[in-house]
Enzyme design. Structure first.
Site, PDB file in Angstrom:
ATOM      1  N   LYS A  13       0.829  -1.220   0.000  1.00 40.91           N
ATOM      2  CA  LYS A  13       0.000   0.000   0.000  1.00 40.91           C
ATOM      3  C   LYS A  13       0.861   1.268   0.000  1.00 40.91           C
ATOM      4  CE  LYS A  13      -2.225  -0.843   3.871  1.00 40.91           C
ATOM      5  NZ  LYS A  13      -1.594  -2.104   4.287  1.00 40.91           N
ATOM      6  N   ARG A  86      -9.302   1.069   9.257  1.00 41.17           N
ATOM      7  CA  ARG A  86      -8.807  -0.267   9.613  1.00 41.17           C
ATOM      8  C   ARG A  86      -9.794  -1.026  10.495  1.00 41.17           C
ATOM      9  NH1 ARG A  86      -2.857   0.777   9.091  1.00 41.17           N
ATOM     10  NH2 ARG A  86      -1.736  -1.168   9.431  1.00 41.17           N
ATOM     11  N   ARG A 125      12.163  -6.244   4.754  1.00 44.62           N
ATOM     12  CA  ARG A 125      12.173  -4.826   4.395  1.00 44.62           C
ATOM     13  C   ARG A 125      12.886  -3.996   5.461  1.00 44.62           C
ATOM     14  NH1 ARG A 125       5.908  -2.543   4.616  1.00 44.62           N
ATOM     15  NH2 ARG A 125       5.800  -2.324   6.873  1.00 44.62           N
ATOM     16  N   ARG A 158      11.828  -2.138  11.299  1.00 44.43           N
ATOM     17  CA  ARG A 158      10.790  -1.601  12.178  1.00 44.43           C
ATOM     18  C   ARG A 158      10.453  -2.607  13.269  1.00 44.43           C
ATOM     19  NH1 ARG A 158       6.152   0.674   8.169  1.00 44.43           N
ATOM     20  NH2 ARG A 158       4.919  -0.509   9.642  1.00 44.43           N
ATOM     21  N   ARG A 169      -0.008  -9.054  13.401  1.00 47.98           N
ATOM     22  CA  ARG A 169      -0.659  -7.991  12.612  1.00 47.98           C
ATOM     23  C   ARG A 169      -1.560  -8.600  11.539  1.00 47.98           C
ATOM     24  NH1 ARG A 169       4.163  -4.685  10.370  1.00 47.98           N
ATOM     25  NH2 ARG A 169       2.600  -3.274   9.564  1.00 47.98           N
TER      26      ARG A 169
END
Ligand code: AMP
Length: 222
Positions: A13, A86, A125, A158, A169
């Site tokens: 996204k 969300r 990532r 992160r 998540r």
């Protein structure tokens, strides 16, 4: 144009929102980036949000709706929303807000993809501390400098991209965020695009799907 980029964490996204924002010249509103900036600046919101984000949980609806209410009022000519709504509560509040503001043309782009590919993408990532851009670990040829802003030794994983937090998540996404898609399906606002392809291909498919949707809408209402 008013877009909601919908999809699970890691489906692309943020990457697509940045490209679409510069192609279509409309602002990108990322609730994750807004929260991370607040965490970095240690504002009262940031201090509250950090623990929740690190655990892979969702920040409260009241806070998020407040943030978006302010942002939408600044973006009357269009926006690309990334990471909001969300929850169903956020979606209903968003619908009221857009009704109040007279925004009738919201399109929801649902980016979908295979869960294991998403887990692998997220664990590989790295984000740049300075510009917050995200890169795949294997794509960064020079591990010392950020290809976007040139910051040196600025890459980090992160806290919410460790495998156990990612899996959590994804569970939260299925239980709490997926119902938002059904809500907008009923309103016939959704287009579906496979997020697991090259970045260029996904952008092309998003733009085609949006154009198709707009064309059909004009046909239906003509
Ligand atoms: P993202 O970068 O969109 O994956 O967001 C990172 C984290 O910020 C999420 O895991 C949540 O903890 C929090 N967050 C971002 N957007 C929202 C939202 N709309 N509602 C609740 N929490 C959010």
């Amino acid at each position: 144009m008013r877009l909601i980029l919908f999809g699970s964490p890691g489906v692309g996204k943020g990457t697509q929102a940045k490209i679409l924002s510069s192609t279509l010249k409309i602002p990108h509103i990322s609730t994750g980036d807004i929260l991370r900036e607040a965490v970095k600046n240690q504002t009262p919101l940031g201090i509250k949000a950090k623990k929740i984000m690190d655990a892979g949980e969702l920040v409260s609806d009241d806070i998020m709706i407040g943030i978006i209410r302010d942002k939408l009022q600044e973006c009357t000519d269009g926006f690309i929303l990334d990471g909001f709504p969300r929850t169903l509560t956020q979606a209903v509040a968003f619908d009221h807000l857009t009704d109040e503001l007279g925004f009738k043309d919201v399109i929801v782009v649902n980016l979908y993809g295979d869960e294991e590919k998403i887990v692998s993408r997220l664990t590989n990532r790295r984000a740049c501390k300075q510009c917050q851009n995200i890169f795949n670990y294997f794509d960064i040829k020079d591990l010392t400098a950020c290809p976007n802003c040139g910051a040196v030794n600025s890459f980090y994983l992160r806290n919410d991209d460790t495998e156990s937090v990612i899996r959590h998540r994804l569970t939260v996404f299925v239980s709490t965020t997926k119902p938002v898609l059904d809500h907008y399906e009923k309103k016939k606002k959704v287009v579906h695009v496979n997020g697991i392809a090259s970045v260029e291909e996904v952008t092309k498919n998003i733009l085609c799907s949006i154009n198709e949707k707009i064309k059909n809408h004009v046909k239906i209402s003509a």
